[in-house]
Design a protein around this motif. Structure first.
Motif, PDB file in Angstrom:
ATOM      1  N   ASN A 206       0.653  -1.331  -0.113  1.00 39.42           N
ATOM      2  CA  ASN A 206      -0.365  -0.082  -0.203  1.00 39.42           C
ATOM      3  C   ASN A 206       1.293   1.092   0.102  1.00 39.42           C
ATOM      4  OD1 ASN A 206      -2.544  -0.873   0.281  1.00 39.42           O
ATOM      5  ND2 ASN A 206      -2.576  -1.393   2.062  1.00 39.42           N
ATOM      6  N   GLU A 207       1.760   1.519   0.841  1.00 42.56           N
ATOM      7  CA  GLU A 207       2.862   1.928   0.935  1.00 42.56           C
ATOM      8  C   GLU A 207       3.154   2.572  -0.262  1.00 42.56           C
ATOM      9  OE1 GLU A 207       3.791   4.746   3.986  1.00 42.56           O
ATOM     10  OE2 GLU A 207       1.894   4.246   3.294  1.00 42.56           O
ATOM     11  N   ARG A 209       2.471   1.650  -3.242  1.00 44.32           N
ATOM     12  CA  ARG A 209       1.272   2.422  -4.619  1.00 44.32           C
ATOM     13  C   ARG A 209       1.364   3.902  -4.240  1.00 44.32           C
ATOM     14  NH1 ARG A 209       2.016  -1.348  -7.960  1.00 44.32           N
ATOM     15  NH2 ARG A 209       2.235  -3.622  -7.688  1.00 44.32           N
ATOM     16  N   ARG A 210       1.653   4.049  -2.647  1.00 40.60           N
ATOM     17  CA  ARG A 210       1.095   5.119  -2.730  1.00 40.60           C
ATOM     18  C   ARG A 210       2.121   6.218  -3.315  1.00 40.60           C
ATOM     19  NH1 ARG A 210       1.397   8.075   3.058  1.00 40.60           N
ATOM     20  NH2 ARG A 210       1.038   9.680   3.335  1.00 40.60           N
TER      21      ARG A 210
END
Length: 342
Positions: A206-207, A209-210
């Protein structure tokens, strides 16, 4: 007192880092294009991300496709850090571990079978030009190159350690981040290492992709390729063992040992061992009943000249990458690009 001093220093470090990155983005500082393709392997945190085994993997992949490969590296911990040193011409290792640094010496030794050269220099542009002149190099692997913006690259690979992905969430020196996570936007692909040592990597993904968007992400684990004796003569390892190392992430090494471990000792990364330290280590290991010692391949290059009264073994590792064929495709596509000098 240390905890009060380090956060302000991290703020200062962050300001300097952001300014430097901004100057490159604006064109005030310029990246130099070598006259051959460059594949960079780096990280966003300091030490212990599994970068060096991936550098070897990339060099092997390139050499396996018929490329004349040269690794360009700074060579941390070597005797004369400002001197350009040809560690290997691909046929012979021409330096000692202290002259090259432990990781460059290990890489140069491991890659003799595929004729990959290696040069240490703080000036990677000068090193690259020297490699082209002396070895007619086809392509370069830029070791620890993510923050080395002076050299332009055709592929930017970033390694992230699943067991400690963000270095505590703070910039140096309070944490282990070399730059803000927004720097991941420069990555062309990301390799998450040691995924077998955590329950899941969803938060890490998730990080990524962020900050990095939809770049290719590869999962990998470190696989034990073999365990050999340091002296080349000892019989098979006899447990229980005493484990010791001087690497950036000692826990990852200790977790990789499948034999019974009854003693562990971690030295600072790139530490140079003395005979007195080895004798003390062996004495402590014998006191708890250890029959053997075990260290990393990076340690082994600095231990060969020392004496051991207990058998000492070396654990060698290699990356096992999911969707390996796709990462090889990205590497070879980059290596087949032809650049002209800037």
């Amino acid at each position: 007192m240390r905890s009060l001093i380090l956060p302000p220093l991290s703020v200062l470090y962050g300001a300097v880092t952001r300014t430097r990155l901004s100057l490159y983005r604006r064109g005030t500082f310029h990246s130099t294009k070598l006259d051959r393709p460059v594949i960079s392997v780096g990280n966003i945190t300091t030490g212990g991300t599994g970068k060096t085994p991936l550098v070897e993997w990339v060099a092997r992949s390139l050499a396996g496709s018929g490329k004349k490969v040269c690794i360009l590296t700074r060579g941390y911990g070597r005797d004369n850090p400002q001197q350009l040193v040809v560690v290997s011409d691909g046929r012979t290792v021409m330096t000692t571990p202290s002259e090259a640094g432990d990781e460059p010496f290990l890489l140069a030794t491991n890659l003799l079978d595929v004729s990959a050269a290696l040069i240490c220099s703080a000036d990677r542009v000068a090193a690259g030009n020297e490699a082209i002149r002396r070895f007619d190099t086809d392509c370069f692997v830029l070791d620890d190159g993510f923050q080395h913006l002076r050299v332009a690259r055709d592929l930017n690979i970033v390694t992230i350690d699943a067991t400690n992905p963000w270095g505590g969430g703070h910039l140096l020196p309070y944490g282990r981040l070399r730059e803000p996570l927004s720097g991941l936007s420069r990555a062309d692909c990301i390799v998450i290492t040691r995924t077998d040592q955590v329950n899941n990597i969803d938060s890490v993904l998730n990080e990524i992709r962020r900050f990095a968007g939809a770049v290719p992400v590869f999962k990998s684990r470190m696989r034990t390729s073999r365990i050999r004796s340091l002296d080349g003569f000892s019989d098979e390892i006899i447990p229980p063992v005493a484990a010791f190392c001087a690497i950036g992430n000692p826990r990852s090494f200790f977790n990789a040992i499948t034999h019974e471990v009854i003693f562990q000792k971690a030295f600072p990364d790139h530490h140079r061992y003395t005979q007195t330290e080895v004798d003390s280590l062996i004495e402590a290991a014998k006191r708890v009943g250890a029959n053997s010692l075990i260290a990393t391949a990076k340690d082994a290059v600095k231990l060969r000249s020392l004496s051991f009264s207990l058998p000492c073994y070396v654990l060698e590792i290699e990356p096992q990458i999911e969707d390996e064929a796709e990462l090889i495709r990205l590497v070879l596509n980059a290596a087949n690009q032809r650049r002209s000098s800037a």
